[in-house]
Enzyme design. Structure first.
Site, short mmCIF file in Angstrom:
data_model
loop_
_atom_site.label_atom_id
_atom_site.label_comp_id
_atom_site.label_asym_id
_atom_site.label_seq_id
_atom_site.Cartn_x
_atom_site.Cartn_y
_atom_site.Cartn_z
N HIS A 97 0.86 -1.19 0.00
CA HIS A 97 0.00 0.00 0.00
C HIS A 97 0.90 1.25 0.00
O HIS A 97 1.96 1.25 0.62
CB HIS A 97 -0.90 -0.02 1.23
CG HIS A 97 -2.00 0.99 1.17
ND1 HIS A 97 -1.79 2.33 1.38
CD2 HIS A 97 -3.33 0.87 0.90
CE1 HIS A 97 -2.93 2.98 1.24
NE2 HIS A 97 -3.89 2.12 0.95
N GLU A 146 -4.17 2.24 -7.13
CA GLU A 146 -4.55 3.28 -6.17
C GLU A 146 -3.63 4.50 -6.32
O GLU A 146 -2.58 4.57 -5.68
CB GLU A 146 -4.43 2.76 -4.73
CG GLU A 146 -5.38 1.64 -4.39
CD GLU A 146 -5.65 1.58 -2.88
OE1 GLU A 146 -6.82 1.46 -2.50
OE2 GLU A 146 -4.70 1.69 -2.11
N SER A 184 -10.78 7.01 -2.75
CA SER A 184 -12.00 7.82 -2.63
C SER A 184 -13.22 7.20 -3.32
O SER A 184 -14.06 7.92 -3.87
CB SER A 184 -11.76 9.26 -3.14
OG SER A 184 -10.77 9.89 -2.34
P1 PGA Z 1 -9.87 5.69 0.60
O1 PGA Z 1 -8.65 4.67 0.81
O2 PGA Z 1 -11.03 4.90 0.09
O3 PGA Z 1 -10.12 6.27 1.98
O4 PGA Z 1 -9.43 6.72 -0.38
C1 PGA Z 1 -8.42 3.61 -0.08
C2 PGA Z 1 -7.17 2.86 0.31
O5 PGA Z 1 -6.22 3.50 0.82
O6 PGA Z 1 -7.09 1.64 0.13
#
Ligand code: PGA
Length: 223
Positions: A97, A146, A184
């Site tokens: 991540h 992401e 998001s």
């Molecule tokens: P978020 O995070 O939906 O709060 O943007 C997603 C993630 O970090 O996996």
């Protein structure tokens, strides 16, 4: 539904055991068992054992994941959580991540080692990639695109660009690679992402914390 649809909740370092159990108690009974529908929750390490019990007792169609695992095997590595121990609880593990790459300076070598150890223990690695150039080891079958600007900001990527990135990594890596989108995602925008041809699901942070909001995300995906 013929391709898999992954809907994965990432709680990050946010809920304690009781809060995770409350969440499972609210979400679990509402989940419908469906072929190709893969719903998973990833709480912090300390909650995994109790979460596993609650899922088993309720017989819920809910997979369990960790948010990380050690790049070392079981041994003299104080404070680390090895895949061999986690395999008792989890089906999958988020690996690489961007919050770990940034805050803990995880390298591609460490991430490759984590993927290797996850595979050895029968844990499905879910590799987070930040763009089409992020290194994807050959053994990986599941990734989440992401983009850093979209995480926790309320400003997602466009579904069209996410689809373009997903297609590009499938072309470079393998047509069988499953690519999720994260950043998001909420109940309002989720459908626009999962409707994209090359997107196989979503990884949800903030909008997964409230059980009702997560259930709305699932319902909006299925409607
Ligand atoms: P978020 O995070 O939906 O709060 O943007 C997603 C993630 O970090 O996996």
């Amino acid at each position: 539904m013929n391709k898999n649809l992954w809907i994965i909740a990432n709680f990050k370092s946010r809920k304690n055991i009781q809060e995770v159990l409350n969440w499972i108690g609210e979400v679990g009974p509402k989940l419908i068992k469906k072929d190709n529908l893969k719903i998973a929750v990833c709480p912090s390490y300390s909650c995994l054992s109790e979460a596993k019990k609650a899922i088993q007792v309720g017989n819920f169609p809910l997979l369990l994941g960790s948010q990380n695992l050690s790049n070392f095997p079981a041994g003299a590595y104080t404070g680390e959580e090895p895949a061999e121990a986690l395999k008792e609880f989890v089906d999958l593990s988020i690996i690489g991540h961007s919050e770990r790459r940034q805050n803990f300076k995880e390298t591609n070598e460490q991430i490759a080692q984590k993927i290797h150890l996850a595979n050895q223990s029968g844990i499905e690695p879910l590799l987070c990639i930040q763009g089409e150039d992020t290194l994807i080891p050959d053994v990986v079958k599941l990734v989440a695109y992401e983009p850093v600007f979209a995480i926790g900001t309320g400003t997602p990527d466009t579904p069209e660009n996410a689809n373009k990135v997903a297609l590009s990594v499938k072309q470079k890596h393998s047509a069988n690679l499953e690519v999720l989108y994260g950043g998001s995602v909420d109940e309002k925008n989720v459908k626009s992402f999962i409707n994209q041809e090359n997107i196989n699901g979503i990884l949800v942070g903030n909008a997964s914390l409230d059980p009702l909001s997560f259930l709305n995300i699932i319902n909006n995906c299925l409607s």
